[in-house]
Design a protein around this motif. Structure first.
Motif, PDB file in Angstrom:
ATOM      1  N   CYS A  84       0.813  -1.222   0.000  1.00  0.00           N
ATOM      2  CA  CYS A  84       0.000   0.000   0.000  1.00  0.00           C
ATOM      3  C   CYS A  84       0.843   1.268   0.000  1.00  0.00           C
ATOM      4  CB  CYS A  84      -0.917   0.020   1.222  1.00  0.00           C
ATOM      5  SG  CYS A  84      -2.227  -1.215   1.199  1.00  0.00           S
ATOM      6  N   THR A  85       1.895   1.276   0.794  1.00  0.00           N
ATOM      7  CA  THR A  85       2.627   2.523   1.020  1.00  0.00           C
ATOM      8  C   THR A  85       4.057   2.517   0.495  1.00  0.00           C
ATOM      9  OG1 THR A  85       3.485   1.816   3.175  1.00  0.00           O
ATOM     10  CG2 THR A  85       1.290   2.832   3.141  1.00  0.00           C
ATOM     11  N   VAL A 122      -1.908  12.667  -2.394  1.00  0.00           N
ATOM     12  CA  VAL A 122      -1.689  11.707  -3.480  1.00  0.00           C
ATOM     13  C   VAL A 122      -1.248  10.357  -2.913  1.00  0.00           C
ATOM     14  CG1 VAL A 122      -0.305  11.171  -5.510  1.00  0.00           C
ATOM     15  CG2 VAL A 122      -1.140  13.505  -5.157  1.00  0.00           C
ATOM     16  N   THR A 123      -0.311  10.376  -1.974  1.00  0.00           N
ATOM     17  CA  THR A 123       0.172   9.138  -1.362  1.00  0.00           C
ATOM     18  C   THR A 123      -0.951   8.425  -0.623  1.00  0.00           C
ATOM     19  OG1 THR A 123       2.395  10.048  -1.088  1.00  0.00           O
ATOM     20  CG2 THR A 123       1.794   8.171   0.311  1.00  0.00           C
ATOM     21  N   ALA A 125      -4.272   8.624  -1.166  1.00  0.00           N
ATOM     22  CA  ALA A 125      -5.243   8.056  -2.099  1.00  0.00           C
ATOM     23  C   ALA A 125      -4.656   6.854  -2.847  1.00  0.00           C
ATOM     24  CB  ALA A 125      -5.692   9.130  -3.086  1.00  0.00           C
ATOM     25  N   LEU A 126      -3.378   6.939  -3.182  1.00  0.00           N
ATOM     26  CA  LEU A 126      -2.727   5.858  -3.918  1.00  0.00           C
ATOM     27  C   LEU A 126      -2.634   4.584  -3.079  1.00  0.00           C
ATOM     28  CD1 LEU A 126      -1.423   5.274  -6.639  1.00  0.00           C
ATOM     29  CD2 LEU A 126       0.782   5.996  -5.680  1.00  0.00           C
ATOM     30  N   ASP A 129      -5.701   2.415  -3.695  1.00  0.00           N
ATOM     31  CA  ASP A 129      -5.669   1.734  -4.994  1.00  0.00           C
ATOM     32  C   ASP A 129      -4.675   0.578  -4.989  1.00  0.00           C
ATOM     33  OD1 ASP A 129      -7.547   3.511  -5.982  1.00  0.00           O
ATOM     34  OD2 ASP A 129      -6.037   4.878  -6.829  1.00  0.00           O
ATOM     35  N   ARG A 130      -3.515   0.817  -4.412  1.00  0.00           N
ATOM     36  CA  ARG A 130      -2.498  -0.236  -4.358  1.00  0.00           C
ATOM     37  C   ARG A 130      -2.968  -1.403  -3.479  1.00  0.00           C
ATOM     38  NH1 ARG A 130       2.984   3.402  -3.379  1.00  0.00           N
ATOM     39  NH2 ARG A 130       3.418   3.897  -5.575  1.00  0.00           N
ATOM     40  N   THR A 133      -5.485  -3.588  -5.371  1.00  0.00           N
ATOM     41  CA  THR A 133      -4.808  -4.427  -6.372  1.00  0.00           C
ATOM     42  C   THR A 133      -4.069  -5.584  -5.715  1.00  0.00           C
ATOM     43  OG1 THR A 133      -4.527  -2.537  -7.859  1.00  0.00           O
ATOM     44  CG2 THR A 133      -3.090  -4.433  -8.208  1.00  0.00           C
TER      45      THR A 133
END
Length: 201
Positions: A84-85, A122-123, A125-126, A129-130, A133
């Motif tokens: 995730c991060t 941005v980090t 929200a990303l 998404d990560r 997935t």
């Protein structure tokens, strides 16, 4: 000299006791009285075997089982956190791992949360998404609610063994939370109470 029963007498006595036992049975006693010509044989009760009850299994090793489950939860959480991060370390302000009660008595679940604070939008929200997935790639069932805070809810397995994961991004505060909750682990009930209360295995 006292009379010693012969083999035929012993068999006869055994059969008589068996008839008496059958007649004492609520169902089979009534059946036998209605149909005396039908032979009825009651088998001895089956020996109890462990069926998810740790206290019934003499090979159960509580400390080893608990430690292994905790270590597995740590590994899975770390893998999800990294996906995730991309960060190896989490914010030290995150809550410590804990044991929680499962869906029934004698079942516990390991819950681990990792927290990242002050992430840029941005980090944050990303990370969601990560996380979605990564979980799908590992065969999890993933849900991404579109109302409110961006988050991913995921599960894997069924019943007491169901695992759960959450990835949440509070974009306005820069807070990212990754939480893993293990499937149920069967332990003696006293151990379950002790673990949830924060005691050692």
């Amino acid at each position: 000299m006292p009379h010693r029963p012969t083999e035929p007498e012993q068999v006869s006595t055994t059969r008589e006791r068996e008839r008496e036992r059958i007649l004492r049975e609520p169902f089979w006693g009534a059946f036998r009285r209605r149909r005396p010509a039908v032979d009825v044989v009651l088998l001895p009760p089956e020996a109890r075997t462990p069926s998810g009850d740790a206290e019934a299994d003499p090979s159960y090793d509580e400390p080893a089982v608990v430690v292994a489950a905790a270590e597995r939860a740590e590994i899975l959480t770390a893998e999800l956190w990294l996906a995730c991060t991309g960060a190896d370390e989490c914010d030290p302000a995150g809550p410590p791992p804990r044991w929680t009660h499962g869906p029934r008595k004698g079942v516990v679940r390991r819950e681990i949360s990792r927290v990242l604070t002050q992430a840029d939008p941005v980090t944050a929200a990303l990370a969601v998404d990560r996380g979605a997935t990564a979980l799908r790639d590992e065969g999890w069932t993933v849900t991404e609610p579109t109302d409110g805070t961006p988050r991913v809810l995921a599960s894997r397995g069924e019943g007491a063994r169901r695992e759960e994961a959450l990835v949440l991004a509070a974009v306005d505060t820069g807070r990212v939370v990754v939480r893993y909750r293990s499937g149920g682990l069967v332990v003696p009930r006293a151990a379950a109470r002790r673990l949830v209360a924060g005691g050692a295995a």
